[in-house]
Design a protein around this motif. Structure first.
Motif, PDB file in Angstrom:
ATOM      1  N   GLU A  18      34.564  45.532  35.435  1.00  0.00           N
ATOM      2  CA  GLU A  18      33.442  45.612  34.540  1.00  0.00           C
ATOM      3  C   GLU A  18      32.040  45.747  35.254  1.00  0.00           C
ATOM      4  N   GLY A  19      31.989  46.412  36.133  1.00  0.00           N
ATOM      5  CA  GLY A  19      30.428  46.305  36.856  1.00  0.00           C
ATOM      6  C   GLY A  19      30.257  45.168  37.812  1.00  0.00           C
ATOM      7  N   GLN A  20      31.130  44.551  38.037  1.00  0.00           N
ATOM      8  CA  GLN A  20      30.999  43.460  39.318  1.00  0.00           C
ATOM      9  C   GLN A  20      32.136  43.664  40.349  1.00  0.00           C
ATOM     10  N   LEU A  21      31.786  43.491  41.744  1.00  0.00           N
ATOM     11  CA  LEU A  21      32.788  43.439  42.634  1.00  0.00           C
ATOM     12  C   LEU A  21      32.837  41.905  43.174  1.00  0.00           C
ATOM     13  N   ASP A  22      34.040  41.476  42.808  1.00  0.00           N
ATOM     14  CA  ASP A  22      34.332  39.880  43.046  1.00  0.00           C
ATOM     15  C   ASP A  22      34.870  39.898  44.635  1.00  0.00           C
TER      16      ASP A  22
END
Length: 356
Positions: free
Chosen positions: A249-253
């Protein structure tokens, strides 16, 4: 002369050298074909020259189909990596050779040949060597003579295959600056093959990145470097760090750090990779509460205005390279073995695979 290739295919046995290649080369433009060994760049150059035949596809020169034309009819000058000068001929005779073997209708008079050859030798700044022989010249001088010989027949297109590949780094740098100045003077449509990223980015008007017989990206040197279209382009154009993690959802963890990837806001539970150049990483001493990736400083090499840091991530032992200014290094007073925090300041994220 403008050039276009359409649907070019070429196989050598079980190896696909070119796979459905479409490209256009504008009149008067200097284009670099850049890529690793075996990517198809030299095969493409040889097909344009007429030295190799494609299995399928077309070569258009100034809008006319040149696919079936013999190499002598294509008005192409070709410069190879290894000079290919005739050792038993003087420099003057080497440059004059292409003019002397023309058919009688096109062959200039002896006076015209002499005038044209001397003008070209002046252009490449080697007229004082006209009576010498190739073995008496340096590598850089021989390559300039090879270029003068290619230009003697007044080609509409100049093709260069790794023209400076056999020369040492200092001579290469001098010659590529010289080639750029020469091109600006002559404006001959030129295509050169290289695997040297610096060479392509410094000399060319446009760069074509090739990989496994396909075109990955075309654009100005600035476009391909700053707006790479694929991970291959990013990896090939200079040093790169890769940070892999969960793209959701639009984030790279990345574990201890999350970075924004708004172009992937529709993806859920996918894997992705952030690509970060060494100079795009911020480096700070560790302090509790600072967000970032925890690393250990393993090595410092400081030369000139920049210092390279070799770092190792605490969580997965990944090696990272960071570049900071010598002033910044001096200010931080870093020592090997210290714990530091790094954060990407600029990056490109690509999805590795999309979850079902």
């Amino acid at each position: 002369m403008s050039i276009a290739v359409s649907g070019l295919q070429k196989r050598f046995g079980g190896f696909t050298a070119l796979h459905n290649v479409d490209l256009e080369f504008a009149q008067g433009e200097l284009t670099a074909l850049l890529g690793p060994s075996g990517c198809g760049k030299t095969t493409l150059l040889r097909i344009i020259a007429g030295l190799e035949t494609a299995d399928a596809g077309q070569v258009l020169m100034h809008g006319e189909d040149a696919t079936g034309r013999h190499v002598r009819e294509r008005q192409v000058g070709f410069v190879f990596q290894h000079y290919a000068l005739f050792k038993h001929m003087t420099i003057f005779e080497n440059v004059a050779f292409g003019l002397r073997v023309m058919d009688k209708k096109r062959r200039p008079s002896e006076n015209e040949i002499r005038a044209r050859v001397m003008k070209l030798l002046e252009l490449v700044q080697l007229d004082w060597l006209a009576d010498r022989y190739p073995p008496q010249l340096s590598g850089g001088q021989r390559q300039r003579i090879a270029l003068a010989r290619a230009l003697a027949v007044e080609p509409k297109v100049l093709l260069l295959d790794e023209p400076f590949g056999a020369l040492d780094a200092k001579v290469r740098k001098e010659l590529r600056r010289w080639l750029r100045r020469l091109h600006d003077e002559l404006h001959v449509t030129s295509i050169f093959v290289t695997h040297d990223q610096e060479e392509a980015l410094e000399v060319a008007d446009r760069v074509v990145l090739m990989n496994h017989g396909k075109v990955e990206q075309t654009g100005t040197p600035q476009q391909v470097y700053q707006q790479p279209a694929t991970p291959f382009v990013l990896n090939f154009l200079g040093q790169i760090n890769r940070f892999s993690g969960r793209l959701h959802e639009g984030q790279l963890d990345l574990g201890s750090l999350r970075i924004a990837a708004p172009e992937f806001s529709d993806l859920r539970d996918a894997s992705g990779t952030a690509y970060v150049r060494p100079y795009e990483l911020s480096v700070e001493r560790y302090s509790p509460g600072i967000e970032g990736l925890l690393v250990q400083l393993r090595r410092i090499h400081g030369t000139g205005p920049l210092a390279q840091l070799e770092l190792e991530r605490d969580d997965n032992n990944q090696l990272i390279e960071a570049t900071i200014s010598s002033e910044r290094l001096q200010h931080l007073n870093l020592k090997t073995g210290e714990t530091l925090i790094v954060r990407p300041q600029h990056y490109r994220v690509f999805a590795d695979q999309q979850a079902a």
